[in-house]
Design a protein around this motif. Structure first.
Motif, PDB file in Angstrom:
ATOM      1  N   ILE A 210       1.006  -1.188  -0.022  1.00 46.25           N
ATOM      2  CA  ILE A 210      -0.001   0.035   0.067  1.00 46.25           C
ATOM      3  C   ILE A 210       0.737   1.370   0.046  1.00 46.25           C
ATOM      4  O   ILE A 210       0.629   2.037  -0.801  1.00 46.25           O
ATOM      5  N   ALA A 211       1.941   1.340   0.794  1.00 46.97           N
ATOM      6  CA  ALA A 211       2.689   2.448   1.034  1.00 46.97           C
ATOM      7  C   ALA A 211       3.506   2.709  -0.393  1.00 46.97           C
ATOM      8  O   ALA A 211       3.511   3.777  -1.037  1.00 46.97           O
ATOM      9  N   ALA A 212       3.898   1.689  -1.006  1.00 49.56           N
ATOM     10  CA  ALA A 212       4.460   1.766  -2.348  1.00 49.56           C
ATOM     11  C   ALA A 212       3.393   2.306  -3.301  1.00 49.56           C
ATOM     12  O   ALA A 212       3.884   3.264  -4.165  1.00 49.56           O
ATOM     13  N   GLY A 213       2.379   1.802  -3.310  1.00 51.66           N
ATOM     14  CA  GLY A 213       1.224   2.478  -4.215  1.00 51.66           C
ATOM     15  C   GLY A 213       0.880   3.735  -4.203  1.00 51.66           C
ATOM     16  O   GLY A 213       0.802   4.245  -5.241  1.00 51.66           O
ATOM     17  N   ILE A 214       0.669   4.087  -2.559  1.00 58.42           N
ATOM     18  CA  ILE A 214       0.383   5.607  -2.533  1.00 58.42           C
ATOM     19  C   ILE A 214       1.732   6.386  -2.896  1.00 58.42           C
ATOM     20  O   ILE A 214       1.670   7.427  -3.421  1.00 58.42           O
ATOM     21  N   ALA A 215       2.828   5.990  -2.655  1.00 59.22           N
ATOM     22  CA  ALA A 215       4.046   7.009  -2.946  1.00 59.22           C
ATOM     23  C   ALA A 215       4.250   7.009  -4.313  1.00 59.22           C
ATOM     24  O   ALA A 215       4.738   8.069  -4.945  1.00 59.22           O
ATOM     25  N   ILE A 216       4.071   6.034  -5.097  1.00 57.56           N
ATOM     26  CA  ILE A 216       3.903   6.011  -6.662  1.00 57.56           C
ATOM     27  C   ILE A 216       2.947   7.174  -7.239  1.00 57.56           C
ATOM     28  O   ILE A 216       3.241   7.873  -7.924  1.00 57.56           O
ATOM     29  N   LYS A 217       1.743   7.153  -6.422  1.00 56.99           N
ATOM     30  CA  LYS A 217       0.608   7.946  -6.920  1.00 56.99           C
ATOM     31  C   LYS A 217       1.289   9.382  -6.630  1.00 56.99           C
ATOM     32  O   LYS A 217       0.875  10.284  -7.132  1.00 56.99           O
ATOM     33  N   ALA A 218       1.707   9.445  -5.265  1.00 53.10           N
ATOM     34  CA  ALA A 218       2.237  11.060  -4.751  1.00 53.10           C
ATOM     35  C   ALA A 218       3.328  11.443  -5.807  1.00 53.10           C
ATOM     36  O   ALA A 218       3.137  12.649  -6.310  1.00 53.10           O
ATOM     37  N   ILE A 219       4.227  10.776  -6.367  1.00 50.94           N
ATOM     38  CA  ILE A 219       5.377  11.006  -7.211  1.00 50.94           C
ATOM     39  C   ILE A 219       4.712  11.304  -8.651  1.00 50.94           C
ATOM     40  O   ILE A 219       5.045  12.277  -9.206  1.00 50.94           O
ATOM     41  N   PHE A 220       3.425  10.725  -8.987  1.00 48.96           N
ATOM     42  CA  PHE A 220       2.808  10.849 -10.136  1.00 48.96           C
ATOM     43  C   PHE A 220       1.910  12.268 -10.241  1.00 48.96           C
ATOM     44  O   PHE A 220       2.174  12.999 -11.295  1.00 48.96           O
ATOM     45  N   GLN A 221       1.580  12.576  -9.083  1.00 44.39           N
ATOM     46  CA  GLN A 221       1.027  13.881  -8.882  1.00 44.39           C
ATOM     47  C   GLN A 221       2.191  15.105  -9.037  1.00 44.39           C
ATOM     48  O   GLN A 221       1.854  16.262  -9.875  1.00 44.39           O
TER      49      GLN A 221
END
Length: 258
Positions: free
Chosen positions: A141-152
């Motif tokens: 979950i952390a990796a997914g949210i971190a990737i999403k944050a970077i994507f923003q």
């Protein structure tokens, strides 16, 4: 694209905008001492439920969130914008699927809050997952949210989000500027909050404890711990308001492929 699908997508964008705008408004109010905090997506649902005609408001928002979830699933499965099966395209479509699951959950929760029995409740906590599996789940979950944050941040840096609006077809230059600056401010603020939430999940994985799970409201609490906390919270909250308004503009001006 079918007109009904477009209407569903636009309804979903409006509902998402309401969630983010209210999150920012309530958090900003709390930061400057004008009210209590109802931060986070679930906090917004609770806030609406407590208002006059709260059940009706909650139902309308829940329906809109389900519309947004449907649109995300449609983007992921039907690929109406021809993102294709390249690594980049598949990555985006998986992101749409995950986003759809999140907002499906919020929409269902909104209706659960409407129909649940008011006298039900429990003081106990149920551990839904075996403790040995928690670290792996939290890291994922952390990796997914971190990737999403970077994507923003990448979206804001490259300005990719602007291509959805077909700005060259808009004659009102003020509208074009509003879309640009609201989009930049909103994406950066959203990336900050999601980055902090990802940090919380990484931390939870180390302790393998469900008590360590934290979301948007705790992200704002984390910002407050800094000596410049109120200013940081205020800026991020303002950015989330911008993102909410940006969603409203998305609902009105976003272009769709025929």
């Amino acid at each position: 694209m079918d007109k009904r699908i477009r209407k569903i997508a636009r309804t979903g964008y409006v509902s998402k905008g309401v969630v983010y705008a209210l999150t920012g408004i309530l958090t900003l109010g709390a930061a400057i001492g004008l009210g209590s905090s109802s931060e986070g997506k679930l906090g917004i649902l609770k806030f609406l439920e407590e208002q006059p005609f709260g059940k009706i408001l909650l139902g309308l928002l829940g329906l809109g969130l389900l519309c947004y979830a449907f649109w995300r699933f449609f983007q992921s499965i039907k690929d109406p914008e021809d993102m294709g099966n390249s690594a980049k395209g598949i990555g985006k479509r998986i992101g749409f699927l995950i986003s759809g699951l999140v907002y499906l959950g919020l929409g269902v929760y909104a209706f659960y809050e409407i129909f649940k029995e008011t006298n039900q409740g429990t003081n106990g906590k149920v551990n839904m997952l075996p403790s040995e599996s928690l670290p792996y789940l939290f890291y994922a979950i952390a990796a997914g949210i971190a990737i999403k944050a970077i994507f923003q941040f990448v979206q804001a840096f490259k300005g990719d989000f602007l291509s959805k609006f077909h700005l060259n077809t808009l004659s009102n230059r003020k509208t074009v500027k509003s879309i640009k600056w609201l989009g930049y401010a909103g994406l950066i603020s959203r990336g900050i909050v999601e980055g902090i939430v990802a940090y919380f999940f990484f931390k939870a994985a180390d302790t393998a404890s469900q008590e360590s799970i934290k979301g948007t409201s705790e992200a704002f609490s984390f910002l407050r711990q800094n000596s410049e906390g109120p200013w940081l919270v205020g800026l991020v909250a303002f950015g989330l308001i911008c993102y909410g308004v940006y969603m409203f503009l998305m609902a009105k001006y976003r272009g769709f492929k025929d």
